[in-house]
Design an enzyme around this catalytic site. Structure first.
Site, PDB file in Angstrom:
ATOM      1  N   GLU A  63     -12.717   8.730   9.112  1.00  0.00           N
ATOM      2  CA  GLU A  63     -12.239   7.545   9.825  1.00  0.00           C
ATOM      3  C   GLU A  63     -10.924   7.905  10.511  1.00  0.00           C
ATOM      4  O   GLU A  63      -9.850   7.495  10.098  1.00  0.00           O
ATOM      5  CB  GLU A  63     -12.043   6.360   8.868  1.00  0.00           C
ATOM      6  CG  GLU A  63     -11.820   5.029   9.579  1.00  0.00           C
ATOM      7  CD  GLU A  63     -10.401   4.488   9.529  1.00  0.00           C
ATOM      8  OE1 GLU A  63     -10.061   3.620  10.340  1.00  0.00           O
ATOM      9  OE2 GLU A  63      -9.602   4.946   8.670  1.00  0.00           O
ATOM     10  N   GLN A  77       0.865  -1.195   0.000  1.00  0.00           N
ATOM     11  CA  GLN A  77       0.000   0.000   0.000  1.00  0.00           C
ATOM     12  C   GLN A  77       0.893   1.234   0.000  1.00  0.00           C
ATOM     13  O   GLN A  77       1.456   1.597   1.033  1.00  0.00           O
ATOM     14  CB  GLN A  77      -0.912  -0.013   1.228  1.00  0.00           C
ATOM     15  CG  GLN A  77      -1.992  -1.075   1.148  1.00  0.00           C
ATOM     16  CD  GLN A  77      -2.668  -1.340   2.483  1.00  0.00           C
ATOM     17  OE1 GLN A  77      -2.008  -1.757   3.440  1.00  0.00           O
ATOM     18  NE2 GLN A  77      -3.964  -1.119   2.552  1.00  0.00           N
ATOM     19  N   ASP A 127     -10.961   6.876   4.300  1.00  0.00           N
ATOM     20  CA  ASP A 127     -10.077   5.921   4.967  1.00  0.00           C
ATOM     21  C   ASP A 127      -8.756   6.575   5.369  1.00  0.00           C
ATOM     22  O   ASP A 127      -8.158   7.311   4.578  1.00  0.00           O
ATOM     23  CB  ASP A 127      -9.788   4.754   4.011  1.00  0.00           C
ATOM     24  CG  ASP A 127      -8.928   3.690   4.662  1.00  0.00           C
ATOM     25  OD1 ASP A 127      -9.376   3.124   5.682  1.00  0.00           O
ATOM     26  OD2 ASP A 127      -7.807   3.434   4.172  1.00  0.00           O
TER      27      ASP A 127
END
Ligand code: OTU
Length: 646
Positions: free
Chosen positions: A331, A257, A289
């Site tokens: 988040e 990622q 996110d």
């Protein structure tokens, strides 16, 4: 360009210098009006971030073209929804709101079969469904979909782009709000930008600047000194070494990622295009996110930097121009003071409430409510334009993100307390009812987080092991207690898939080599038909959990006081009781009190004075007899008190 930006003038010059896609007269009017309204603020924010770039104006031009294109591609139906939602901006504060988070495959099989679950959602009263990331991602390991390889493609295991559109239309028709993930801190290393960056010869191509590469190990070490390690069991530090390229790349999470480089305005523009594509699928909410990590600066923790807020506000303004029906959900699983900073009408209208989540578990372990009461008294109140998304469990771990200063004032040492909580919830504390699994234990800091399903963490799994009906009863009561707070304290309650069915931990992940290292999978159960059937059996504990939840949902959805009403956290002066009042402008008032211990408690009826009368009854347990001096609470009991109308 000078230090100041004349945004209105900039817009005028800009519109004269670009060609907009063809729009109907009416659409053109709407678009230009929205630009007039929001472009100045957008340009100012982008100027703060990128104003020192000599090609700043060019980036603005490109951005406006992206916005116009997305607007031209937005369906008539969604444009109508935009108008409706602009008339009713606080729709998400209604008592009717009820959320659920599901994995398409684990919950239904695929997108087509998820359409068949609409009736199930409706039977529960669920009208807000967050689908865990469903985009194209690497085949073997994808961090549960949070490594996105293409934002515009659906993971073929779940269906096609067309299936997603069909589902979105069906949700719309059924009055279910669709929430999708906007995973914008990073892409997978298989995203076309990452591939282009890999293919580039050093220093040559534009996509190299989409990520953070370092040739110099010292740079990496310097950043590592101040950054928090998020996945320390995967790899130490925040960087991954790429052998082929002989370079390091920034990877806050897994090595596959890659963090996007938002100091590059081209990244902002490109990801805005992807975000608007998601908005045009027809979602009502985007879950931002890992938003705390999007801006980096040497010498800092690289979390919650002011520029991260500027960036999110800029994305929000783009949405206001193209798709104002869509809300942002933050988040931020960070310190409560930092969580609060993302919550604003012009930033994130919705936010997860990690403090409530963590402290409900804290109070359940300690049987003490002082930290919960003190922390929420300080941090629960947010702008009335916004709403919490409350949850008890989610697909991730439980991190103990309370404020150490609040704890200290109560004589609680934050570090030791977290250690205790981790021990309590992972079977390392004698007498604990809970069965959780540790996640990301960090050997250098002693840090750790916890995973498990609501029922297992609340004691049902160990109670079933011992076959003690008393223990089973207590576990069911704990689940009911947490559900009751989630449903009534104010905000959108979010139920995590399987928790409504009382599901226990799912240990199957241990047999899958691509998952066994990530204990969060223990709480990502594969839901089978038998699980849905189980809650129909009259004597099953799962059925009881389900029934009690459904009862509370019905009550919530029937009274405005559960919706757009103020919340007052109350001091009960009783160490095991937690209480709050909800006050609606229509005069409705509710007092919720719960007992976080298995021992009988009482509280004087004077606590009802906040309701304006001591003549109250408990609408939850349908207890209509008068209370005299004290109100009695049995083990883990909850009461929802309202004044008796005479
Ligand atoms: C999020 O969570 C997602 O919810 C996770 O499922 C992802 O793995 C992750 O981002 C990467 O996309 O570290 O353990 O402090 O806690 O953003 C969960 C915030 C995570 C992080 C949170 C992150």
């Amino acid at each position: 360009m000078g230090k100041e930006l004349n945004a209105a003038r900039t817009l005028e010059i800009l519109l004269n210098s670009i060609e907009l896609p063809k729009l109907s007269k009416k659409d053109e009017k709407v678009f230009l009006h929205r630009l007039d309204q929001h472009f100045p603020a957008l340009a100012e924010r982008l100027f703060e971030l990128y104003g020192d770039r000599y090609e700043f104006f060019w980036y603005l031009q490109q951005l406006v073209i992206t916005l116009a294109k997305a607007f031209s591609q937005r369906s008539r139906q969604l444009k109508n929804k935009d108008e409706l939602r602009l008339q009713e901006p606080r729709w998400y504060r209604s008592e009717k709101m009820l959320g659920m988070a599901v994995y398409v495959d684990l919950f239904a099989g695929d997108l087509k079969k998820l359409v068949d679950k609409i009736a199930y959602f409706q039977s529960l009263g669920v009208n807000y469904v967050h689908l865990m990331p469903l985009y194209k991602c690497p085949e073997v390991e994808s961090d549960g979909g949070y490594a996105v390889s293409d934002y515009r493609k659906v993971d073929p295991k779940l269906g096609s782009e067309k299936d997603l559109k069909v589902l979105s239309a069906a949700f719309n028709e059924a009055g279910i709000n669709l929430v999708l993930d906007f995973v914008f801190n990073h892409t997978s290393d298989e995203h076309k930008w990452a591939k282009a960056a890999k293919a580039a010869k050093a220093g040559e191509a534009e996509f190299e600047d989409f990520y953070y590469f370092f040739e110099d190990k010292q740079q990496v070490d310097e950043f590592n000194q101040t950054c928090r390690e998020i996945f320390p069991t995967v790899r130490r530090g925040s960087f991954s070494y790429l052998e082929d390229l002989n370079r390091w790349v920034w990877t806050t999470f897994n090595s596959f990622q890659w963090d996007l480089n938002y100091s590059n305005p081209a990244v902002f523009n490109a990801i805005t295009g992807e975000m608007l594509f998601l908005a045009n699928i027809g979602c009502d909410g985007l879950r931002l996110d890992a938003l705390a990590f999007v801006w980096k600066q040497k010498g800092t923790q690289c979390e919650n930097l002011p520029q991260a807020h500027t960036l999110i506000q800029s994305f929000n303004l783009c949405l206001q121009i193209v798709a104002p029906a869509v809300q942002f959900k933050s988040e931020a699983i960070v310190h409560p003071d930092e969580v609060a900073k993302y919550i604003a009408k012009d930033e994130c209208q919705l936010s997860y409430n990690p403090l409530l989540m963590a402290l409900m578990w804290e109070a359940l372990a300690t049987r003490q409510t002082q930290l919960l009461t003190a922390s929420l008294t300080k941090s629960f109140e947010i702008s009335t334009d916004c709403a919490w998304v409350n949850y008890i469990r989610c697909h991730d771990d439980i991190g103990w993100t309370f404020d150490d200063d609040v704890a200290k004032q109560l004589g609680i040492n934050g570090f030791n307390h977290r250690r205790f909580l981790n021990h309590f919830y992972t079977g390392r504390f004698d007498g604990s009812f809970s069965k959780g699994v540790p996640f990301q234990e960090n050997p250098s800091t002693g840090d750790c987080r916890v995973c498990g399903s609501l029922s297992s963490l609340a004691g049902l799994e160990s109670a079933l092991d011992t076959r003690s009906s008393k223990m089973i009863e207590l576990a069911i009561k704990r689940v009911r207690l947490l559900n009751s707070i989630n449903l009534s304290i104010g905000g959108i309650p979010l139920i995590y898939q399987g928790d409504e069915l009382g599901l226990l931990n799912d240990y199957d992940y241990l047999t899958d080599p691509s998952k066994e290292q990530d204990s969060r999978w223990v709480n990502r159960p594969n839901i089978h038909q038998q699980d849905f059937d189980e809650v129909c059996k009259p004597t099953s504990p799962m059925a009881k959990i389900h029934r009690q939840l459904v009862e509370m949902i019905k009550l919530r959805q029937s009274l405005p006081v559960f919706g757009e009403a103020e919340t007052h956290i109350l001091e009960t002066y009783r160490p095991h009781l937690f209480a709050y009042a909800r006050v609606h402008e229509n005069g409705e008032r509710l007092l919720a009190i719960c007992n976080f211990s298995e021992h009988r408690q009482d509280v004087p009826t004077s606590i009802c004075d906040i309701l304006g009368s001591r003549k109250v009854h408990d609408i939850l347990n349908r207890e209509y007899k008068p209370y005299h001096e004290n109100i009695i609470f049995e083990a883990y009991e909850v009461k929802w008190l309202m004044v008796v109308n005479t």
